[in-house]
Motif scaffolding. Sequence first.
Motif, PDB file in Angstrom:
ATOM      1  N   ASN A 163      36.470  38.045  46.152  1.00 40.46           N
ATOM      2  CA  ASN A 163      36.929  37.770  47.478  1.00 40.46           C
ATOM      3  C   ASN A 163      36.919  35.965  48.054  1.00 40.46           C
ATOM      4  OD1 ASN A 163      36.765  40.633  48.049  1.00 40.46           O
ATOM      5  ND2 ASN A 163      34.994  40.695  48.842  1.00 40.46           N
ATOM      6  N   ALA A 164      37.616  35.451  47.156  1.00 41.08           N
ATOM      7  CA  ALA A 164      37.766  34.245  47.312  1.00 41.08           C
ATOM      8  C   ALA A 164      36.402  33.195  47.109  1.00 41.08           C
ATOM      9  CB  ALA A 164      38.353  33.817  48.793  1.00 41.08           C
ATOM     10  N   VAL A 165      35.409  33.713  46.587  1.00 45.32           N
ATOM     11  CA  VAL A 165      34.103  33.081  46.392  1.00 45.32           C
ATOM     12  C   VAL A 165      33.925  32.660  45.188  1.00 45.32           C
ATOM     13  CG1 VAL A 165      31.378  33.125  46.891  1.00 45.32           C
ATOM     14  CG2 VAL A 165      32.975  34.169  48.722  1.00 45.32           C
ATOM     15  N   PHE A 166      33.680  31.493  44.631  1.00 46.40           N
ATOM     16  CA  PHE A 166      33.694  31.077  43.193  1.00 46.40           C
ATOM     17  C   PHE A 166      32.291  31.766  42.628  1.00 46.40           C
ATOM     18  CE2 PHE A 166      32.139  27.877  40.231  1.00 46.40           C
ATOM     19  CZ  PHE A 166      33.128  27.953  39.296  1.00 46.40           C
ATOM     20  N   LEU A 167      32.544  32.155  41.566  1.00 49.77           N
ATOM     21  CA  LEU A 167      31.419  32.663  40.639  1.00 49.77           C
ATOM     22  C   LEU A 167      31.047  31.864  39.637  1.00 49.77           C
ATOM     23  CD1 LEU A 167      32.643  36.483  40.374  1.00 49.77           C
ATOM     24  CD2 LEU A 167      31.004  35.829  41.884  1.00 49.77           C
ATOM     25  N   GLY A 168      31.808  31.307  39.042  1.00 52.79           N
ATOM     26  CA  GLY A 168      31.646  30.402  37.902  1.00 52.79           C
ATOM     27  C   GLY A 168      32.796  30.253  37.078  1.00 52.79           C
ATOM     28  N   GLU A 169      32.665  29.751  35.779  1.00 53.77           N
ATOM     29  CA  GLU A 169      33.666  29.308  34.828  1.00 53.77           C
ATOM     30  C   GLU A 169      33.137  29.986  33.595  1.00 53.77           C
ATOM     31  OE1 GLU A 169      35.838  25.438  36.252  1.00 53.77           O
ATOM     32  OE2 GLU A 169      34.336  24.967  34.879  1.00 53.77           O
ATOM     33  N   THR A 170      34.241  30.185  32.597  1.00 55.66           N
ATOM     34  CA  THR A 170      33.895  30.393  31.569  1.00 55.66           C
ATOM     35  C   THR A 170      34.862  29.913  30.224  1.00 55.66           C
ATOM     36  OG1 THR A 170      35.282  32.513  31.499  1.00 55.66           O
ATOM     37  CG2 THR A 170      33.090  33.039  31.855  1.00 55.66           C
ATOM     38  N   SER A 171      34.574  29.768  29.251  1.00 59.87           N
ATOM     39  CA  SER A 171      35.490  28.984  27.965  1.00 59.87           C
ATOM     40  C   SER A 171      35.004  29.929  26.519  1.00 59.87           C
ATOM     41  CB  SER A 171      35.153  27.684  27.954  1.00 59.87           C
ATOM     42  OG  SER A 171      33.699  27.388  27.643  1.00 59.87           O
ATOM     43  N   GLN A 172      36.151  30.020  25.985  1.00 54.85           N
ATOM     44  CA  GLN A 172      35.844  30.670  24.704  1.00 54.85           C
ATOM     45  C   GLN A 172      35.696  32.396  24.933  1.00 54.85           C
ATOM     46  OE1 GLN A 172      33.144  29.193  21.748  1.00 54.85           O
ATOM     47  NE2 GLN A 172      33.823  30.239  20.263  1.00 54.85           N
ATOM     48  N   TYR A 173      34.428  32.773  25.410  1.00 55.14           N
ATOM     49  CA  TYR A 173      34.133  34.240  25.484  1.00 55.14           C
ATOM     50  C   TYR A 173      34.406  34.448  27.171  1.00 55.14           C
ATOM     51  CZ  TYR A 173      32.749  34.105  20.752  1.00 55.14           C
ATOM     52  OH  TYR A 173      32.676  33.948  19.457  1.00 55.14           O
ATOM     53  N   HIS A 174      35.200  35.118  27.661  1.00 56.33           N
ATOM     54  CA  HIS A 174      35.630  35.228  28.995  1.00 56.33           C
ATOM     55  C   HIS A 174      35.097  36.462  29.580  1.00 56.33           C
ATOM     56  CE1 HIS A 174      37.969  31.726  28.666  1.00 56.33           C
ATOM     57  NE2 HIS A 174      38.819  32.152  27.883  1.00 56.33           N
ATOM     58  N   GLU A 175      33.720  36.270  29.920  1.00 56.25           N
ATOM     59  CA  GLU A 175      33.009  37.514  30.370  1.00 56.25           C
ATOM     60  C   GLU A 175      32.083  37.226  31.723  1.00 56.25           C
ATOM     61  OE1 GLU A 175      30.574  39.343  27.266  1.00 56.25           O
ATOM     62  OE2 GLU A 175      32.263  39.801  26.262  1.00 56.25           O
ATOM     63  N   GLN A 176      32.133  37.876  32.758  1.00 53.78           N
ATOM     64  CA  GLN A 176      31.658  37.664  34.073  1.00 53.78           C
ATOM     65  C   GLN A 176      31.056  38.810  34.442  1.00 53.78           C
ATOM     66  OE1 GLN A 176      31.528  34.391  35.417  1.00 53.78           O
ATOM     67  NE2 GLN A 176      30.058  35.048  36.774  1.00 53.78           N
ATOM     68  N   ALA A 177      29.496  38.880  34.793  1.00 47.08           N
ATOM     69  CA  ALA A 177      28.801  39.922  34.999  1.00 47.08           C
ATOM     70  C   ALA A 177      28.740  39.801  36.393  1.00 47.08           C
ATOM     71  CB  ALA A 177      27.398  40.146  34.529  1.00 47.08           C
ATOM     72  N   ILE A 178      28.672  40.930  37.332  1.00 42.34           N
ATOM     73  CA  ILE A 178      28.608  41.234  38.729  1.00 42.34           C
ATOM     74  C   ILE A 178      28.081  42.250  38.906  1.00 42.34           C
ATOM     75  CG2 ILE A 178      30.769  39.572  39.196  1.00 42.34           C
ATOM     76  CD1 ILE A 178      32.055  42.259  40.156  1.00 42.34           C
TER      77      ILE A 178
END
Length: 76
Positions: free
Chosen positions: A43-58
Motif C-alpha cells: 500500500n505504497a509503504v516501503f517494507l525493505g530491500e532484498t538482494s540475491q534471495y528475494h523474500e519478504q515476510a509480512i
Amino acid sequence: QKYKYEKYHSKISLTKGVNNKVNPVILKVTHANANAVLSWYINAVFLGETSQYHEQAITPKIGKYQITVLDNFGNE
C-alpha cells in the motif's frame, strides 16, 4: 485470517504456530538479473530491500493490499 489477491481472485489463510502466534506470509520473487536489488512496498509503504534471495515476510491484518516490487533498474 483470510486475504484476497485481487489479480487472481483468490484468498490465503495464515496459519498459527507456536503459542498460537500467527505465522507470516512469505512473499517470494525471482529476478533474471542476479545483481538486482528489489524494493518492496505494501500500500505504497516501503517494507525493505532484498538482494540475491528475494523474500519478504509480512503479517498483515485482514483487508485488501497492493504489493509492489521495484527493481533497481526501474522495473515493476
